[in-house]
Design a protein around this motif. Structure first.
Motif, PDB file in Angstrom:
ATOM      1  N   UNK A  74       0.757  -1.255  -0.024  1.00 32.73           N
ATOM      2  CA  UNK A  74      -0.148   0.223  -0.082  1.00 32.73           C
ATOM      3  C   UNK A  74       0.925   1.324  -0.120  1.00 32.73           C
ATOM      4  N   UNK A  75       2.081   1.161   0.632  1.00 26.08           N
ATOM      5  CA  UNK A  75       2.901   2.454   0.599  1.00 26.08           C
ATOM      6  C   UNK A  75       3.464   2.877  -0.663  1.00 26.08           C
ATOM      7  N   UNK A  76       3.304   3.907  -0.989  1.00 28.06           N
ATOM      8  CA  UNK A  76       3.464   4.622  -2.264  1.00 28.06           C
ATOM      9  C   UNK A  76       2.103   4.670  -3.490  1.00 28.06           C
ATOM     10  N   UNK A  77       1.229   4.008  -3.014  1.00 28.84           N
ATOM     11  CA  UNK A  77       0.011   3.864  -3.607  1.00 28.84           C
ATOM     12  C   UNK A  77      -0.910   5.086  -3.510  1.00 28.84           C
ATOM     13  N   UNK A  78      -1.862   5.351  -4.461  1.00 25.80           N
ATOM     14  CA  UNK A  78      -2.735   6.295  -4.426  1.00 25.80           C
ATOM     15  C   UNK A  78      -3.857   5.733  -3.422  1.00 25.80           C
ATOM     16  N   UNK A  82      -7.096   0.798  -4.356  1.00 25.34           N
ATOM     17  CA  UNK A  82      -7.254  -0.182  -3.446  1.00 25.34           C
ATOM     18  C   UNK A  82      -7.408  -1.456  -4.310  1.00 25.34           C
ATOM     19  N   UNK A  83      -7.865  -1.393  -5.348  1.00 28.71           N
ATOM     20  CA  UNK A  83      -7.934  -2.892  -6.390  1.00 28.71           C
ATOM     21  C   UNK A  83      -6.364  -3.026  -6.538  1.00 28.71           C
ATOM     22  N   UNK A  84      -5.639  -2.174  -7.034  1.00 28.39           N
ATOM     23  CA  UNK A  84      -4.235  -2.181  -7.261  1.00 28.39           C
ATOM     24  C   UNK A  84      -3.435  -2.927  -6.269  1.00 28.39           C
ATOM     25  N   UNK A  85      -3.512  -2.377  -5.015  1.00 28.55           N
ATOM     26  CA  UNK A  85      -2.756  -2.747  -3.746  1.00 28.55           C
ATOM     27  C   UNK A  85      -3.450  -4.342  -3.327  1.00 28.55           C
ATOM     28  N   UNK A  87      -4.454  -6.554  -5.350  1.00 31.11           N
ATOM     29  CA  UNK A  87      -3.960  -7.528  -6.333  1.00 31.11           C
ATOM     30  C   UNK A  87      -2.660  -7.770  -6.073  1.00 31.11           C
ATOM     31  N   UNK A  88      -1.840  -6.801  -5.773  1.00 28.19           N
ATOM     32  CA  UNK A  88      -0.364  -7.073  -5.457  1.00 28.19           C
ATOM     33  C   UNK A  88      -0.336  -7.895  -4.143  1.00 28.19           C
ATOM     34  N   UNK A  89      -0.978  -7.637  -3.174  1.00 30.06           N
ATOM     35  CA  UNK A  89      -1.267  -8.785  -1.934  1.00 30.06           C
ATOM     36  C   UNK A  89      -1.479 -10.004  -2.449  1.00 30.06           C
ATOM     37  N   UNK A  90      -2.664 -10.165  -3.167  1.00 32.42           N
ATOM     38  CA  UNK A  90      -2.830 -11.568  -3.808  1.00 32.42           C
ATOM     39  C   UNK A  90      -1.783 -12.291  -4.572  1.00 32.42           C
ATOM     40  N   UNK A  91      -1.044 -11.397  -5.515  1.00 32.71           N
ATOM     41  CA  UNK A  91       0.036 -12.047  -6.016  1.00 32.71           C
ATOM     42  C   UNK A  91       1.040 -12.499  -5.394  1.00 32.71           C
ATOM     43  N   UNK A  92       1.150 -12.286  -4.004  1.00 33.72           N
ATOM     44  CA  UNK A  92       2.192 -12.584  -3.350  1.00 33.72           C
ATOM     45  C   UNK A  92       1.902 -14.103  -2.623  1.00 33.72           C
TER      46      UNK A  92
END
Length: 393
Positions: A74-78, A82-85, A87-92
């Motif tokens: 989430x850090x650095x994100x707009x 929320x969907x992008x953040x 999705x990145x979490x899910x990708x981990x």
């Protein structure tokens, strides 16, 4: 509009909130709430607030470890990303831990929406399509006393404007049947009764007890059978003649879809910590609207921040017409402005974001209580009947 705020750093503060009375249920006795207060510090000086439900465990150290890793996405994100953040979490590869992850990401995501609303100067409900209602009827939770006292309390609260009385059941059949029958005798059809065995019954036991409770007006029975047995829910619904609410079985959109497909419930109950945030909750509401099933928030923690987050999203859906869940009068204090539901209604805050701000003096005091007492669990009781706490240090 000025530049969209981005998240610079995050905070998670564990706090213990005091209760005026214990909360008794089939799995134990809660005499305090442990929650995680989330603060997202953003560019432009905006601070978004959210809340992580901690009392489900495993413990605060696990929750903190997950928060630290997830918050990096989430850090650095707009604050709108929320969907992008997520999705990145899910990708981990977090899916093996999806339930505990939902508790954590739900608090971060809530804080994003609060910050976004503060940035544009609008309530979160406006970001989700606009509020269809700003006042909600509420249930009233009565428990922890002899039957006659509980019935008198129910009559008193019905007279004040509460049209649903909520009882925890599932410990003793005779007591449960007598409680519901006597309440019905006093209230008639002026108020409905909502009962919650918290998975304590088999399908056959549920049908037998619910038939014995007739002719009481039961609004619905909440999760009478074990959460993983959707067929049992469907059987109780078909054989008892009493509406069924799915709660613990409704942990996320996929189980809810299965409940809908099997015709296993009349009411869907979920919340931001089960769904993983406000936007996932909105998606579940869309599923309920399509299926024609009313939605009631599951208020496992009755803090003002928790319930207010629910109401902002629920206000945007026509399917949320039954009395909401919650019992804020059980808390002795809160770290944001407490909820007033006297008269049987809760009003939606209309300020920017969630419309709430943290009282930092109280936050510090309740954090010290956490350090002194340890984490309060929702499920475990010790030998004297009090909620087990685990030292935090």
């Amino acid at each position: 509009m000025s530049d969209v705020p981005r998240i610079e750093h995050t905070e998670l503060t564990f706090i213990n909130l005091p209760m005026l009375q214990p909360e008794l249920w089939a799995w134990g006795n809660r005499d305090g709430y442990t929650v995680g207060a989330v603060q997202l510090h953003c560019t432009g000086g905006i601070v978004g607030i959210g809340e992580v439900v901690v009392c489900m465990g495993p413990d605060d150290k696990v929750v903190q470890a997950i928060f630290d890793q997830v918050a990096q996405q989430f850090v650095g994100e707009s604050v709108f990303g929320v969907e992008r953040a997520a999705a990145r979490v899910a990708g981990l590869g977090w899916y093996p831990f999806h339930r505990t992850l939902s508790l954590v990401i739900g608090g971060l995501e809530m804080a994003c929406w609060d910050a976004a609303g503060k940035h544009v100067g609008l309530p979160v409900s406006e970001l989700f399509g606009g509020a269809l209602r700003t006042r909600f009827p509420s249930m009233y939770f009565v428990q922890g006393a002899p039957i006659e006292e509980m019935v008198e309390r129910a009559v008193e609260k019905a007279a004040e404007g509460f049209r649903t009385i909520y009882y925890k059941v599932g410990v003793d059949e005779e007591r449960d049947v007598e409680l519901v029958r006597r309440t019905h005798e006093r209230l008639g059809r002026s108020a409905k009764i909502r009962i919650d065995p918290n998975e304590a019954w088999s399908a056959g036991t549920a049908v037998r007890i619910l038939r014995r409770m007739a002719p009481a007006t039961i609004e619905y029975v909440e999760q009478p059978t074990p959460m993983h047995d959707i067929d049992a829910l469907a059987h109780v619904r078909a054989a008892s003649g009493v509406p069924v609410g799915a709660n613990q079985a409704s942990w996320g959109a996929h189980p809810i879809l299965e409940i809908v497909k099997r015709g296993a419930a009349d009411v869907i109950m979920s919340d931001t910590h089960q769904d993983g945030g406000l936007l996932p909750m909105k998606k579940v509401l869309a599923l309920c609207e399509t299926a024609g099933l009313p939605y009631v928030n599951h208020s496992f923690n009755v803090t003002a921040l928790n319930i207010t987050g629910h109401l902002h999203v629920m206000s945007t859906s026509p399917i949320c017409y039954l009395p909401v869940g919650g019992h804020p009068d059980y808390l002795a204090d809160d770290y944001v402005e407490p909820i007033d539901y006297s008269g049987g209604f809760i009003d939606l805050p209309r300020g920017p974001g969630l419309g709430l701000e943290i009282d930092h003096d109280k936050l510090a005091r309740f954090h010290q209580a956490f350090l002194d007492e340890g984490m309060h669990y929702a499920y475990t009781v010790n030998h004297d009947g009090r909620t087990m706490s685990v030292p935090s240090q």
